[in-house]
Scaffold this motif. Structure first.
Motif, PDB file in Angstrom:
ATOM      1  N   PHE A  19      32.615  45.800  93.640  1.00 21.39           N
ATOM      2  CA  PHE A  19      33.011  44.437  94.016  1.00 21.39           C
ATOM      3  C   PHE A  19      34.508  44.328  94.296  1.00 21.39           C
ATOM      4  O   PHE A  19      34.928  43.507  95.108  1.00 21.39           O
ATOM      5  CB  PHE A  19      32.582  43.433  92.937  1.00 21.39           C
ATOM      6  CG  PHE A  19      31.093  43.206  92.927  1.00 21.39           C
ATOM      7  CD1 PHE A  19      30.485  42.472  93.943  1.00 21.39           C
ATOM      8  CD2 PHE A  19      30.296  43.747  91.940  1.00 21.39           C
ATOM      9  CE1 PHE A  19      29.110  42.281  93.963  1.00 21.39           C
ATOM     10  CE2 PHE A  19      28.912  43.565  91.944  1.00 21.39           C
ATOM     11  CZ  PHE A  19      28.319  42.832  92.963  1.00 21.39           C
ATOM     12  N   GLY A  20      35.309  45.154  93.620  1.00 23.56           N
ATOM     13  CA  GLY A  20      36.760  45.051  93.785  1.00 23.56           C
ATOM     14  C   GLY A  20      37.279  45.792  95.007  1.00 23.56           C
ATOM     15  O   GLY A  20      38.263  45.379  95.616  1.00 23.56           O
ATOM     16  N   VAL A 142      42.615  46.551  98.878  1.00 24.86           N
ATOM     17  CA  VAL A 142      42.642  47.245  97.579  1.00 24.86           C
ATOM     18  C   VAL A 142      42.427  46.229  96.458  1.00 24.86           C
ATOM     19  O   VAL A 142      42.549  45.021  96.666  1.00 24.86           O
ATOM     20  CB  VAL A 142      44.005  47.938  97.310  1.00 24.86           C
ATOM     21  CG1 VAL A 142      44.128  49.254  98.033  1.00 24.86           C
ATOM     22  CG2 VAL A 142      45.170  47.020  97.627  1.00 24.86           C
ATOM     23  N   GLY A 143      42.144  46.735  95.287  1.00 23.88           N
ATOM     24  CA  GLY A 143      42.068  45.891  94.090  1.00 23.88           C
ATOM     25  C   GLY A 143      43.474  45.446  93.702  1.00 23.88           C
ATOM     26  O   GLY A 143      44.471  46.023  94.163  1.00 23.88           O
ATOM     27  N   ARG A 144      43.541  44.422  92.852  1.00 25.87           N
ATOM     28  CA  ARG A 144      44.846  43.842  92.503  1.00 25.87           C
ATOM     29  C   ARG A 144      45.795  44.876  91.901  1.00 25.87           C
ATOM     30  O   ARG A 144      46.998  44.847  92.136  1.00 25.87           O
ATOM     31  CB  ARG A 144      44.631  42.687  91.517  1.00 25.87           C
ATOM     32  CG  ARG A 144      45.829  41.799  91.395  1.00 25.87           C
ATOM     33  CD  ARG A 144      45.570  40.672  90.414  1.00 25.87           C
ATOM     34  NE  ARG A 144      44.786  39.606  90.993  1.00 25.87           N
ATOM     35  CZ  ARG A 144      44.148  38.685  90.269  1.00 25.87           C
ATOM     36  NH1 ARG A 144      44.194  38.718  88.959  1.00 25.87           N
ATOM     37  NH2 ARG A 144      43.478  37.730  90.858  1.00 25.87           N
ATOM     38  N   ASP A 145      45.233  45.823  91.138  1.00 22.28           N
ATOM     39  CA  ASP A 145      46.064  46.840  90.476  1.00 22.28           C
ATOM     40  C   ASP A 145      46.780  47.761  91.467  1.00 22.28           C
ATOM     41  O   ASP A 145      47.706  48.477  91.074  1.00 22.28           O
ATOM     42  CB  ASP A 145      45.217  47.658  89.498  1.00 22.28           C
ATOM     43  CG  ASP A 145      44.069  48.386  90.197  1.00 22.28           C
ATOM     44  OD1 ASP A 145      43.579  47.878  91.231  1.00 22.28           O
ATOM     45  OD2 ASP A 145      43.677  49.462  89.726  1.00 22.28           O
ATOM     46  N   GLN A 146      46.352  47.744  92.729  1.00 24.66           N
ATOM     47  CA  GLN A 146      46.978  48.639  93.717  1.00 24.66           C
ATOM     48  C   GLN A 146      47.991  47.922  94.604  1.00 24.66           C
ATOM     49  O   GLN A 146      48.601  48.527  95.475  1.00 24.66           O
ATOM     50  CB  GLN A 146      45.889  49.266  94.596  1.00 24.66           C
ATOM     51  CG  GLN A 146      44.951  50.199  93.847  1.00 24.66           C
ATOM     52  CD  GLN A 146      45.674  51.407  93.291  1.00 24.66           C
ATOM     53  OE1 GLN A 146      46.541  51.990  93.940  1.00 24.66           O
ATOM     54  NE2 GLN A 146      45.353  51.782  92.069  1.00 24.66           N
ATOM     55  N   LYS A 147      48.149  46.629  94.367  1.00 22.49           N
ATOM     56  CA  LYS A 147      49.029  45.834  95.223  1.00 22.49           C
ATOM     57  C   LYS A 147      50.457  46.388  95.208  1.00 22.49           C
ATOM     58  O   LYS A 147      51.112  46.515  96.235  1.00 22.49           O
ATOM     59  CB  LYS A 147      49.012  44.384  94.726  1.00 22.49           C
ATOM     60  CG  LYS A 147      49.718  43.433  95.634  1.00 22.49           C
ATOM     61  CD  LYS A 147      49.389  41.994  95.268  1.00 22.49           C
ATOM     62  CE  LYS A 147      50.174  41.056  96.149  1.00 22.49           C
ATOM     63  NZ  LYS A 147      51.022  40.146  95.417  1.00 22.49           N
ATOM     64  N   GLN A 148      50.922  46.728  94.019  1.00 23.30           N
ATOM     65  CA  GLN A 148      52.287  47.230  93.896  1.00 23.30           C
ATOM     66  C   GLN A 148      52.489  48.504  94.729  1.00 23.30           C
ATOM     67  O   GLN A 148      53.561  48.711  95.310  1.00 23.30           O
ATOM     68  CB  GLN A 148      52.613  47.501  92.420  1.00 23.30           C
ATOM     69  CG  GLN A 148      54.096  47.768  92.202  1.00 23.30           C
ATOM     70  CD  GLN A 148      54.421  48.198  90.784  1.00 23.30           C
ATOM     71  OE1 GLN A 148      53.604  48.833  90.101  1.00 23.30           O
ATOM     72  NE2 GLN A 148      55.599  47.847  90.322  1.00 23.30           N
ATOM     73  N   VAL A 182      39.013  40.809  89.392  1.00 18.60           N
ATOM     74  CA  VAL A 182      38.798  41.663  88.213  1.00 18.60           C
ATOM     75  C   VAL A 182      37.373  41.495  87.671  1.00 18.60           C
ATOM     76  O   VAL A 182      36.990  40.420  87.235  1.00 18.60           O
ATOM     77  CB  VAL A 182      39.815  41.372  87.085  1.00 18.60           C
ATOM     78  CG1 VAL A 182      39.496  42.235  85.862  1.00 18.60           C
ATOM     79  CG2 VAL A 182      41.231  41.649  87.544  1.00 18.60           C
ATOM     80  N   VAL A 183      36.596  42.551  87.740  1.00 18.90           N
ATOM     81  CA  VAL A 183      35.230  42.531  87.206  1.00 18.90           C
ATOM     82  C   VAL A 183      35.298  42.944  85.738  1.00 18.90           C
ATOM     83  O   VAL A 183      35.861  43.994  85.412  1.00 18.90           O
ATOM     84  CB  VAL A 183      34.329  43.515  88.000  1.00 18.90           C
ATOM     85  CG1 VAL A 183      32.931  43.566  87.413  1.00 18.90           C
ATOM     86  CG2 VAL A 183      34.296  43.134  89.466  1.00 18.90           C
ATOM     87  N   MET A 191      36.636  46.132  83.659  1.00 18.46           N
ATOM     88  CA  MET A 191      35.750  47.292  83.748  1.00 18.46           C
ATOM     89  C   MET A 191      36.548  48.472  84.282  1.00 18.46           C
ATOM     90  O   MET A 191      37.178  48.399  85.327  1.00 18.46           O
ATOM     91  CB  MET A 191      34.553  46.998  84.664  1.00 18.46           C
ATOM     92  CG  MET A 191      33.542  48.127  84.680  1.00 18.46           C
ATOM     93  SD  MET A 191      32.060  47.814  85.670  1.00 18.46           S
ATOM     94  CE  MET A 191      31.209  46.580  84.711  1.00 18.46           C
ATOM     95  N   SER A 192      36.531  49.563  83.531  1.00 16.23           N
ATOM     96  CA  SER A 192      37.297  50.734  83.945  1.00 16.23           C
ATOM     97  C   SER A 192      36.735  51.982  83.275  1.00 16.23           C
ATOM     98  O   SER A 192      36.354  51.932  82.105  1.00 16.23           O
ATOM     99  CB  SER A 192      38.758  50.573  83.527  1.00 16.23           C
ATOM    100  OG  SER A 192      39.438  51.797  83.704  1.00 16.23           O
ATOM    101  N   LYS A 193      36.729  53.084  84.052  1.00 12.05           N
ATOM    102  CA  LYS A 193      36.187  54.286  83.417  1.00 12.05           C
ATOM    103  C   LYS A 193      37.061  54.746  82.255  1.00 12.05           C
ATOM    104  O   LYS A 193      36.571  55.385  81.337  1.00 12.05           O
ATOM    105  CB  LYS A 193      35.910  55.404  84.424  1.00 12.05           C
ATOM    106  CG  LYS A 193      37.104  55.894  85.173  1.00 12.05           C
ATOM    107  CD  LYS A 193      36.680  56.929  86.192  1.00 12.05           C
ATOM    108  CE  LYS A 193      37.796  57.255  87.142  1.00 12.05           C
ATOM    109  NZ  LYS A 193      38.495  56.101  87.740  1.00 12.05           N
TER     110      LYS A 193
END
Ligand code: ADP
Ligand code: TRP
Length: 322
Positions: A19-20, A142-148, A182-183, A191-193
Motif C-alpha cells: 500500500f505504501g 516513495v513511502g514517507r520514510d524515503q522523502k528525505q 503508514v500502514v 509495519m516493518s520487517k
C-alpha cells in the motif's frame, strides 16, 4: 513525464510495502513513462547471502507483476543489470558534503536498530540519487520514510549543476501517497520487517489467520463500545474492505456488542478476498519458468540505453574519458 522508483529485495514483501510503495507505483504506470527497478545493489547493505539475494530479486519481480505491474506499460529491471548507476554514484559522491549524509534519518535509524555502520550504508543515499538522476526522472513515488532521500538527491543535483553546468541533471520531485502513508503492523507500530510485525503479501492461509487473530487489542469487553482512534484492525480493514463494510465496522465499534474476535474474522476475510486475484496471477507467472528473466532482460536493455546516455553526458561534463 518520467517516473522512477525502486524497491529493495531484502525479504518477503508485506502489505505495508504494497500500500505504501507498490500500489502507488502501479497506478502511476498509466500516467507516464515509468521505470521501476529492483534495488539489489542497495540490498547488499543488509543481505549478505548471494543465493538468498537472487531469490528475493526474483520474488520481488514476481510479486510486483502479480499485483498489477505490467511490463508492457513500464520498464521493470534489476539495478545491477545497469552498472552505470554505480559509476554515476561515484561521480556524485565527489560533490556530496558529508554533512548531507550525516543528517539522513534512515542511516541513523538503521544504526540505532543494530545494523553495523558500513560505508555502503552511509553512502546509500548517493547511490539512490544516481538511480534517480540517471533516468532524468521527474517524479519519484516513495513511502514517507524515503522523502528525505529524494531531497538529498535534489541537493546533489543542484551541486552538480552549479559545479559542472546548469541543466546537467534534472531535479526530481517525490510523490508520497498521503492516504496510505503508514500502514500499521500487528503490534500497532509501523509495519516493518525490522519489527517482525508484518503481514506478508502472499502469506499462506494458515499463517495469515494466525497473524490476524493475534493482532494486539485492548481488553474492552464484548458488549462495550470500542475505541476507533488508533485501532489497527480498523486501519488495516480500511485498506482492504469496501466503504460500506468499513462504515459498518466503525458503527459496530461505536455501538458495542461485537467482540474483537469478530472484527478480526471480518478483516481476515476482506484481506483474503482483496488479494485473491493477485494470488491467482502469481501462480500463472510462477508457472511460466522463463517469463521473469525475459522481462528483466528486456527491461535492462531499455533502461541501460537511457542510463548510458545520461552517464555519457556527465562524463563529458566532468572530464572523464577522451
Ligand atoms: P521495511 O520497513 O519492512 O524494511 P522497506 O524500508 O524496505 O520496508 O520499504 C520499502 C518501501 O515500502 C518504502 O517505499 C517504504 O516507504 C514502504 N513501506 C514500508 N513499510 C511501510 C508501511 N508500514 N507503510 C507504508 N509504506 C511502507
Ligand atoms: N531506498 C528505497 C527503499 O528503501 C529503495 C530505492 C533505491 C529507491 N533506489 C531508489 C526508491 C530510487 C526510489 C528511487 O525503499
Amino acid at each position: 513525464m518520467r517516473i522512477l522508483s525502486g524497491i529493495q529485495p531484502s525479504g518477503r514483501l508485506h502489505i505495508g510495502n504494497y500500500f505504501g510503495a507498490m500500489q502507488p507505483a502501479i497506478r502511476l504506470q498509466d500516467e507516464g513513462d515509468a521505470y521501476y527497478f529492483i534495488a539489489d545493489y542497495h540490498s547488499l547493505t543488509s543481505v549478505q547471502d548471494g543465493k538468498a539475494l537472487r531469490g528475493f530479486v526474483r520474488d520481488v519481480a514476481i510479486d510486483f507483476m502479480a499485483c498489477g505491474l505490467d511490463p508492457n506499460k513500464c520498464v521493470l529491471f534489476r539495478q545491477s543489470d545497469v552498472p552505470e548507476h554505480c559509476e554515476l554514484s561515484w561521480i556524485l559522491s565527489t560533490v556530496t558534503p558529508m554533512g548531507l549524509l550525516e543528517r539522513c534519518h534512515s542511516y541513523k535509524d538503521k544504526i540505532a536498530n543494530g545494523i553495523s555502520p558500513s560505508h555502503g550504508l552511509f553512502a546509500y543515499p548517493v547511490l539512490m540519487a544516481a538511480d534517480i538522476l540517471i533516468y532524468d526522472s521527474d517524479v519519484v513515488p516513495v513511502g514517507r520514510d524515503q522523502k528525505q532521500h529524494v531531497e538529498v538527491t535534489r541537493d546533489i543535483a543542484i551541486k552538480m549543476n552549479e559545479t559542472f553546468g546548469a541543466g546537467l541533471l534534472k531535479l526530481p520531485n517525490p510523490r508520497i501517497s498521503e492516504t496510505t502513508a503508514v500502514v500499521p503492523g500487528l503490534d500497532g507500530r509501523k509495519m516493518s520487517k525490522s519489527y517482525d510485525n508484518t503481514i506478508p503479501l502472499f502469506e499462506e492461509p494458515g499463517p495469515l489467520k494466525k497473524k490476524i487473530m493475534g493482532i494486539q487489542t485492548d481488553s474492552t469487553p464484548v458488549e462495550a463500545p470500542k475505541p476507533v482512534e488508533g485501532s489497527n484492525i480498523l486501519a488495516l480493514y480500511k485498506l482492504v474492505a469496501s466503504q460500506a463494510d468499513y462504515d459498518t465496522m466503525v458503527a459496530d465499534h461505536l455501538n458495542g456488542g461485537v467482540g474483537y474476535g469478530d472484527f478480526k474474522k471480518r478483516l481476515l476475510q476482506a484481506m483474503t478476498e482483496h488479494f485473491a486475484p493477485f494470488r491467482a496471477r502469481r501462480d500463472e507467472i510462477v508457472a511460466d519458468k522463463d517469463y521473469v528473466e525475459k522481462v528483466l532482460a528486456e527491461g535492462a536493455e531499455k533502461a541501460r540505453s537511457v542510463a548510458r546516455k545520461t552517464l555519457g553526458r556527465v562524463r563529458a561534463a566532468v572530464g572523464l574519458g577522451a
